[in-house]
Design a protein around this motif. Structure first.
Motif, short mmCIF file in Angstrom:
data_model
loop_
_atom_site.label_atom_id
_atom_site.label_comp_id
_atom_site.label_asym_id
_atom_site.label_seq_id
_atom_site.Cartn_x
_atom_site.Cartn_y
_atom_site.Cartn_z
N THR A 595 5.18 4.64 -23.86
CA THR A 595 4.00 3.58 -23.59
C THR A 595 3.84 2.45 -24.79
N GLU A 596 3.93 3.01 -25.97
CA GLU A 596 4.21 2.21 -27.29
C GLU A 596 5.15 1.05 -26.93
N GLU A 597 6.55 1.49 -26.55
CA GLU A 597 7.49 0.55 -26.35
C GLU A 597 7.09 -0.65 -25.13
N ALA A 598 6.34 -0.28 -23.94
CA ALA A 598 6.06 -0.95 -23.01
C ALA A 598 4.93 -2.16 -23.62
N ILE A 599 4.07 -1.64 -24.43
CA ILE A 599 2.93 -2.54 -24.98
C ILE A 599 3.67 -3.45 -25.89
N ARG A 600 4.49 -2.95 -27.03
CA ARG A 600 5.01 -3.84 -27.93
C ARG A 600 6.03 -4.86 -27.34
N SER A 601 7.01 -4.44 -26.60
CA SER A 601 7.69 -5.38 -25.96
C SER A 601 7.39 -6.10 -24.67
N GLU A 602 6.29 -5.83 -24.05
CA GLU A 602 5.86 -6.34 -22.84
C GLU A 602 6.87 -6.18 -21.75
N LYS A 603 7.38 -5.12 -21.72
CA LYS A 603 8.65 -4.78 -20.72
C LYS A 603 7.92 -3.77 -19.59
N ASP A 604 8.09 -4.49 -18.51
CA ASP A 604 7.50 -3.71 -17.40
C ASP A 604 8.84 -2.62 -16.86
N ILE A 605 8.72 -1.70 -15.86
CA ILE A 605 9.84 -0.70 -15.68
C ILE A 605 10.12 -1.14 -14.06
N LEU A 606 10.01 -2.07 -13.71
CA LEU A 606 10.55 -2.39 -12.40
C LEU A 606 11.75 -3.06 -12.32
N SER A 607 12.86 -2.63 -11.57
CA SER A 607 14.12 -3.20 -11.54
C SER A 607 14.59 -4.14 -10.13
N ASP A 608 13.88 -3.53 -9.25
CA ASP A 608 14.05 -4.11 -7.94
C ASP A 608 13.38 -3.65 -6.92
N SER A 609 13.11 -4.80 -6.03
CA SER A 609 12.10 -4.42 -4.91
C SER A 609 12.65 -5.02 -3.59
N GLN A 610 12.60 -4.05 -2.57
CA GLN A 610 12.89 -4.84 -1.31
C GLN A 610 11.75 -4.32 -0.34
N PHE A 611 11.69 -5.63 0.92
CA PHE A 611 10.59 -5.17 1.79
C PHE A 611 11.26 -4.55 2.93
N ILE A 612 10.47 -3.37 3.31
CA ILE A 612 10.92 -2.53 4.27
C ILE A 612 10.58 -2.97 5.52
N GLU A 613 9.30 -3.74 5.63
CA GLU A 613 8.84 -4.33 7.05
C GLU A 613 7.93 -5.44 6.34
N THR A 614 8.09 -6.58 7.12
CA THR A 614 7.41 -7.61 6.92
C THR A 614 6.35 -8.00 8.51
N TYR A 615 5.09 -8.00 8.25
CA TYR A 615 4.41 -8.11 9.42
C TYR A 615 4.31 -9.73 9.88
N THR A 616 4.54 -10.00 11.08
CA THR A 616 4.43 -11.26 11.68
C THR A 616 3.13 -11.95 11.41
N LYS A 617 2.05 -11.15 11.46
CA LYS A 617 0.62 -11.88 11.06
C LYS A 617 0.17 -10.81 10.06
N ARG A 618 -0.91 -11.27 9.12
CA ARG A 618 -1.43 -10.45 8.33
C ARG A 618 -1.99 -9.33 8.92
N ARG A 619 -1.97 -8.06 8.42
CA ARG A 619 -2.51 -6.89 9.22
C ARG A 619 -3.93 -6.85 8.54
N LEU A 620 -5.08 -6.48 9.47
CA LEU A 620 -6.40 -6.49 9.34
C LEU A 620 -6.85 -5.04 9.27
N VAL A 621 -8.14 -4.79 8.55
CA VAL A 621 -8.70 -3.63 8.56
C VAL A 621 -8.92 -2.90 10.05
N GLU A 622 -9.04 -3.93 11.04
CA GLU A 622 -9.00 -3.43 12.44
C GLU A 622 -8.24 -2.51 13.05
#
Length: 653
Positions: A595-622
């Motif tokens: 945690t100390e290093e994350a605060i000091r160096s402002e380094k996040d821990i994400l390295s990659d992100s991939q979309f598994i599924e993208t909706y054709t229109k925004r999904r609503l609560v309904e």
């Protein structure tokens, strides 16, 4: 309309006593149905890694940084965005560092407050004003609501908002206000958290993780095998208690039990010192400790490690002799030991013992406790059952958890659905009845709850205690998923061929669409267009090219080795899954230093992100499960309205 339906509507009329009240509620619910669905965050197999867990919880697996990018675009530099993100994650700690070097704190407060207010407006935009209001910190609720609400009636809006901010700074409330805004962003950016099992063991801080989960605004848990064994320990299962202590000893984290949960291990320490005076050079019971471990405890911890391991094999043997129907006779190994020859017979083959100093084994009944062991075990059971903090955490697991959950067309479970090689569901007999598939999950969960909550039928409670141990390590357990747990062999036999644990056929078949479709249908999600299984338990070996996305995206295995113990195996530090109104995104994490290093160096821990599924229109609560519940409520309110209009039920003005 039946009498039962009419009785229900009369009861509903007490809450909405007039046409106006019922109509207003229908309008409110219809408005909610047309909002974007909330963001769901999925984590699994965190295994006591509290610092990394808390960081991922704070940053929403990159969701907060995404909101910063959306809000500020190119108007802020990458460095400014990283600084703002780190402030939101760790407001007090980051402010202390920034203000130590800041020549003009007032100017920094002003800029920071306006940026944070902009982020709060953005993350609050997908919720009703009522829901946002409930999330506001009480001390600053009115002021925050003023800052994030558009004031059409005020001509000079900029001056109005500036005056509020200047007053906050002038009254020396800026720091507390910044903390409140940052925590509000964390609260609003994730609508619901799913923990797909294994909070406990290996890492040092499962109790810290549980404290955070208990405080979280909306969460469910699918029990993993390591959660189950702690639940069994809290319920008083001797075998589960021994397993919990043994694993804590093995990884150098007995402090989790002693300091974290206030459980007295002195009875075990005394027993260990009396029985095993010289274990310092015994590699079989070595401690896998990290840099925070106090090596002065090493000799005693190794003795305790050995003492509780022998207690475990005896406690488990007692269960197996009571339940031959478990089909686990191959785990009865203490009676297969030839003490004079210092060897043991496993599957018909004799193997030399790595450690033959077993002073408490009685050749006539090797599973019997000695008087000293029985007294120690009794005291340990009492200590676990009287730990207020452990009992509070385990009650939360029972109240907010289950062996599986279906939510928004996703089926969540930790391990597997036990299968035979042909893909049919494997059956397990309990009290003469065979269970398989979903019914097996339901039956095992029933007995897991009886182990903890049953107060009247002692025989039923005992069956529950034995079965909760079976769920931990039995060959047909959906959260274990292997043919055997070779704990004895790993401690006592050098031949690694005896250490092998064969995975259930599920893991060889789960890339086949017919298998995954069959599982989804079994749990009521058959034919759903966007149905998925979200799974944990078995780390995905990314460095060997293994993918967490299986069966064309229908099965997502999100255990990427969150625990440090798995980092060398997986090559990464875990996966998390984020599902929002736009689609589903799998996030891969880098190794987390501190945690100390994350605060000091402002380094996040994400390295990659991939979309598994993208909706054709925004999904609503309904389109969500919550939406379906709201639609039922609307239909009931409309029935109530009709009853008012027909005079069947009289309005109460």
């Amino acid at each position: 309309m039946t009498d039962t339906q009419l009785d229900f509507l009369r009861a509903l009329s007490r809450q909405f006593p007039t046409i106006g009240a019922a109509s207003t509620e229908i309008i409110n619910l219809e408005a909610i149905l047309n909002l974007p669905k909330g963001t769901e965050h999925f984590l699994t197999d965190v295994h006591g890694e509290n610092e990394q867990f808390l960081h991922v919880l704070k940053n929403g697996s990159g969701t907060i940084r995404t909101k910063i990018d959306e809000e500020f675009g190119n108007t802020l530099s990458d460095r400014e965005k990283r600084g703002l993100a780190t402030l939101i994650y760790y407001p007090r700690e980051k402010m202390e560092l920034v203000l130590a070097d800041e020549e003009d704190p007032g100017d920094w407060y002003k800029v920071t407050l306006f940026r944070l207010v902009a982020i709060v407006r953005r993350v609050a935009g997908k919720y009703t004003r009522s829901k946002v209001r409930k999330a506001l910190p009480r001390e600053f609720a009115y002021v925050i609501e003023e800052l994030i609400t558009e004031k059409a009636e005020i001509s000079d809006k900029e001056a109005y908002y500036h005056e509020i901010v200047y007053t906050i700074i002038r009254l020396d409330r800026a720091q507390e206000f910044i903390v409140a805004l940052c925590e509000l962003v964390q609260r609003l950016v994730i609508d619901h958290l799913h923990i797909v099992g294994d909070i406990y063991d290996r890492g040092p801080g499962p109790h810290i993780i549980m404290d955070a989960i208990c405080r979280y605004h909306s969460v469910d848990i699918q029990w993993g095998n390591h959660d189950i064994v702690w639940m069994g320990a809290a319920a008083g299962s001797e075998a589960c208690i021994c397993n919990v202590i043994r694993m804590a000893a093995r990884y150098g984290h007995l402090g989790t039990i002693e300091e974290g949960y206030g459980i007295n291990l002195i009875p075990l320490a005394k027993l260990a010192m009396e029985l095993y005076p010289d274990e310092v050079n015994n590699s079989a019971f070595a401690i896998r400790y990290d840099e925070d471990y106090d090596v002065r405890d090493l000799a005693l911890d190794m003795r305790m490690h050995k003492a509780v391991t022998i207690l475990q094999f005896k406690a488990e043997g007692k269960i197996l002799r009571r339940h031959p129907e478990y089909g686990m006779d191959d785990r009865l190994l203490l009676d297969k030991i030839d003490a004079e020859g210092k060897r043991v017979c496993i599957d018909g083959v004799w193997h030399a013992l790595r450690d033959a100093e077993l002073p408490t084994l009685d050749a006539a009944d090797p599973y019997a406790y000695t008087a000293a062991e029985a007294l120690c075990m009794k005291r340990l059971v009492t200590a676990f059952r009287r730990s207020d903090k452990l009992q509070r955490h385990v009650r939360f697991l029972y109240t907010n958890g289950s062996l599986y959950k279906t939510c928004n067309s996703n089926l969540l479970y930790h391990g597997c659905v036990p299968m035979d090689e042909d893909g049919s569901f494997q059956s397990f007999v309990i009290d003469g009845t065979a269970y398989r598939g979903r019914a097996l999950y339901d039956a095992l969960e029933y007995y897991a709850r009886k182990a903890y909550f049953e107060n009247h039928d002692e025989a039923l409670r005992r069956r529950g205690l034995d079965l909760i141990w079976y769920i931990w390590c039995g060959p047909c357990s959906p959260v274990f998923g292997k043919n055997r747990m070779t704990t004895f062999e790993r401690y006592f036999v050098e031949d690694k061929a005896t250490h092998r644990e064969q995975k259930n056929a599920y893991y060889r078949l789960c890339n086949e669409e017919r298998i995954v479709d069959g599982i989804l249908a079994e749990f009521g999600l058959g034919g759903r267009e966007h149905a998925h299984i979200v799974n944990g338990h078995v780390p995905v070996e990314q460095k060997k090219g293994e993918s967490p996305v299986k069966c064309g995206g229908k099965l997502l295995v999100i255990d990427g080795g969150f625990s440090k113990a798995y980092h060398t195996k997986t090559g990464i530090a875990g996966y998390t899954l984020v599902a929002n109104s736009h689609g589903m995104r799998l996030v891969q994490h880098e190794f987390f230093e501190s945690t100390e290093e994350a605060i000091r160096s402002e380094k996040d821990i994400l390295s990659d992100s991939q979309f598994i599924e993208t909706y054709t229109k925004r999904r609503l609560v309904e389109e969500t499960d919550t939406g379906k519940e709201l639609q039922i409520q609307i239909a009931q309110l409309e029935q109530l309205l009709q009853c008012y209009r027909d005079g069947v039920i009289i309005e109460q003005e």
